[in-house]
Each structure stands twice: as C-alpha cells, then as structure tokens.
Design an enzyme around this catalytic site. Structure first.
Site, PDB file in Angstrom:
ATOM      1  N   SER A 153      46.467   8.314 -10.011  1.00 39.16           N
ATOM      2  CA  SER A 153      46.264   6.872 -10.138  1.00 39.16           C
ATOM      3  C   SER A 153      47.542   6.187 -10.594  1.00 39.16           C
ATOM      4  O   SER A 153      48.377   6.786 -11.294  1.00 39.16           O
ATOM      5  CB  SER A 153      45.138   6.626 -11.155  1.00 39.16           C
ATOM      6  OG  SER A 153      45.101   5.278 -11.554  1.00 39.16           O
TER       7      SER A 153
ATOM      8  N   TYR B  41      42.426   7.274 -19.286  1.00 35.92           N
ATOM      9  CA  TYR B  41      42.370   7.706 -17.894  1.00 35.92           C
ATOM     10  C   TYR B  41      43.767   8.026 -17.368  1.00 35.92           C
ATOM     11  O   TYR B  41      43.994   9.077 -16.748  1.00 35.92           O
ATOM     12  CB  TYR B  41      41.734   6.600 -17.060  1.00 35.92           C
ATOM     13  CG  TYR B  41      41.617   6.886 -15.588  1.00 35.92           C
ATOM     14  CD1 TYR B  41      40.774   7.883 -15.111  1.00 35.92           C
ATOM     15  CD2 TYR B  41      42.335   6.124 -14.650  1.00 35.92           C
ATOM     16  CE1 TYR B  41      40.646   8.128 -13.753  1.00 35.92           C
ATOM     17  CE2 TYR B  41      42.206   6.363 -13.295  1.00 35.92           C
ATOM     18  CZ  TYR B  41      41.364   7.360 -12.843  1.00 35.92           C
ATOM     19  OH  TYR B  41      41.238   7.598 -11.502  1.00 35.92           O
TER      20      TYR B  41
ATOM     21  N   LYS C 166      45.148  11.711 -16.176  1.00 39.49           N
ATOM     22  CA  LYS C 166      45.653  11.883 -14.822  1.00 39.49           C
ATOM     23  C   LYS C 166      47.090  12.401 -14.835  1.00 39.49           C
ATOM     24  O   LYS C 166      47.478  13.234 -14.006  1.00 39.49           O
ATOM     25  CB  LYS C 166      45.565  10.566 -14.043  1.00 39.49           C
ATOM     26  CG  LYS C 166      44.194  10.248 -13.498  1.00 39.49           C
ATOM     27  CD  LYS C 166      43.732  11.264 -12.469  1.00 39.49           C
ATOM     28  CE  LYS C 166      42.426  10.895 -11.814  1.00 39.49           C
ATOM     29  NZ  LYS C 166      41.965  11.929 -10.843  1.00 39.49           N
TER      30      LYS C 166
END
Length: 323
Positions: A126, A150, A154
C-alpha cells in the site's frame, strides 16, 4: 499446476480469479497453470470447476499446507486487515498482516525447497508505507516512513518478501496498489473507503458523506486496471525486476474535488447533491498522511498501465454494476 489467491473470496480476489480464468482460456495466463485455489474465510463466489476453495484462517498451518502444495506455481497475497481496522485493533492487525504473512512465506519456502522450483509471489502492499514530509510526486526509491499501523505492518511485509526473494526462497513482487475506486458493494474497514462511497452511493441514489477536505489528493486506480496490473506483475521475468522488489503501481492523481466533479458529469447534479461534508479526524489523520502522486515512468516502461482519466473510472462502475 495452480495459482493460489490468499483473499480470493473478496471483491478484488474474485475479480482477479475471473480474469486469470479468462487468460487461461485464451492461452495468456501469466504462469503455466490450469487451476486456481482461493484461500479465504469464505468460499470463492466464482463458479468454475477450475476454482477450488480452501476456507479458514490464513494463520492455520494445516490450511496453508492444503492450499499451497507442490502444484503451486504462484501465490497472490491479498489478505489483510485494512487501514481503519488495523488502527482500531493492533493485535488483530499484527496477527493477520505480519504473523500470517510470515507463515505464508514459510510455507512457500518449504514448497520451493521440496520441489526445487520457488513459487512466484505477488504481495499487495500500500501507499500507506509512506509518510512524513513528501515531495509533490514521490520518486521510485523514496524511503518508507509509515504514519499508521496498517502502513507499518505492510512495510514489515515488504521487508520479509524482499528478503525471502533475495535468499531465493521464492520469487516475489511487491505491488503497492493505489486506492481502488470505485469498489462495488458495501463500505469496508479501509480509511479510504470513502473514495468509493462518495461515488458509489450517490450513483445508486443513496446519500454519502465526505470525511476529508476537497483539496485532498488521492492516488487512484479503477478495479479493472488494478487487476490487469496484478496479472501483469506475476508474469514479469525476474531479470526485469528491480533488486528491491517494491513497485509503486501506476495510478492517477485526483483531488476529492475533481472526483466530485466527475460524479456530477457522469451521474448528474442530483447525484452530486447527495454528497455532504462531514469531517472525520480519524480518517483525515490516516488518509491525509498518504502521498497523492508518484513518479511511475519506469513502471509504465515495465508494461504496467494506468487509467486515462477519472471520468472513465466512474463510467466503468456504471457499465459494470449499474447498466
């Protein structure tokens, strides 16, 4: 031989499944495979005898061994706790986005060592891995500095995939996808879910709320283009890939204001009037830390593609889901 899709029952996973089946029929699959295994918490919605569903938790070792075996030539790892959910539940995000990712990599490593044929991997990352002060357009080798749980997890996944690739345990490709818009269905736990909601809901005659300033820049891709790029990534020869396997997949830079203008051009004034501004600090803290534009000239030279403009992206949703 088969391709495994972790997260294969979701919107993107099922769309990818259908595209891979179409490519197999046409003799244009990215790898030599004649079947697909979907590994997810639910069975794949794709009704085709070549699709086999393995249902359960990605962290279940028995399940991983059932899904990823000696017939596996490639794996797509799409499964994750998304940005909003990760921020709300750190432990769950750690378990799924880090621990389960490592378990999947270890299973692929074992299969590669047993067969002498390291499987290909496409790991969806991402733009949330970036943060801090950034230039107008992020260059290819910009350092990761995530500002969210997040993004941090990632980035950990990216490091693992790159190291397993460097060691020859697998042949990895890290695809930092743009935010995908317009997604059909219901809102999900992603902080960027509004990037579909402020278009999808009004086009269906439903009111929607915009949680961020209209000047917020978004790096976006239509579902069709995202799937085409995922298929392409799997088939790129290893010799053509960069030493560092992280790739910023092409998108288009669009402000929220421009998105709303596209909504009005495609859906009319009545659709635009259904969107109201309701600022949400939680969403802004996550989404406004992400970059809005990237230098992707080398990715385009590698054969990746991007959408022409955002009006076309909105029209795609109308054609695919409303026509």
């Amino acid at each position: 031989m088969k391709i495994v899709i972790a997260g294969g029952a979701g919107f993107l996973g099922s769309m990818l499944t259908r595209e891979l089946l179409t490519r197999m029929d046409a003799g244009g699959a990215p790898l030599e495979a004649d079947g697909i295994t979907s590994l997810d918490l639910a069975p794949s919605p794709v009704d085709d005898p070549r699709v086999h569903s393995v249902v359960g938790n990605l962290a279940d070792q028995t399940l991983l061994e059932q899904a990823i075996d000696h017939d596996t030539v490639g794996v797509y790892h799409l499964a994750a706790v998304l940005s909003g959910g990760s921020e709300q539940d750190f432990d769950l995000a750690m378990a799924v986005n880090v621990d389960a990712t490592r378990a999947l990599l270890e299973r692929m490593r074992a299969v590669g060592q047993e067969t002498g044929r390291p499987p290909h991997l496409v790991f969806t990352s991402s733009l949330a891995v970036f943060g801090g002060t950034m230039p107008e357009a992020v260059p290819e080798h910009w350092a990761e500095q995530p500002d969210s749980t997040y993004g941090a997890f990632k980035a950990i996944g990216e490091l693992l995939v790159n190291e397993y690739s460097r060691k020859g345990f697998l042949d990895g490709r890290i695809c930092r996808l743009p935010t995908i818009s317009v997604r059909p269905g219901k809102p999900n736990s992603a902080a960027s879910s509004f990037a579909s909601g402020i278009l999808r809901e009004p086009l269906n005659g439903i009111a929607s709320q915009c949680p961020v300033p209209h000047g917020t820049r978004m790096w976006l891709s239509s579902p069709r283009t995202a799937v085409a790029n995922l298929v392409h990534a799997m088939g790129i020869p290893a010799a053509d890939l960069p030493g560092w396997r992280g790739m910023n997949i092409p998108g288009i830079c669009v402000t929220v204001q421009e998105m709303l203008e596209s909504l009005e051009r495609v859906g009319g004034q009545d659709a635009r009037a259904l969107v109201t501004d309701v600022p949400d600090r939680r969403v802004m803290d996550i989404v406004c830390s992400w970059p809005g534009d990237f230098d992707v000239e080398r990715m385009l030279a590698l054969g990746f593609v991007r959408d022409e403009d955002f009006d076309d992206v909105v029209r795609q949703y109308v054609e695919d889901h409303l026509s």
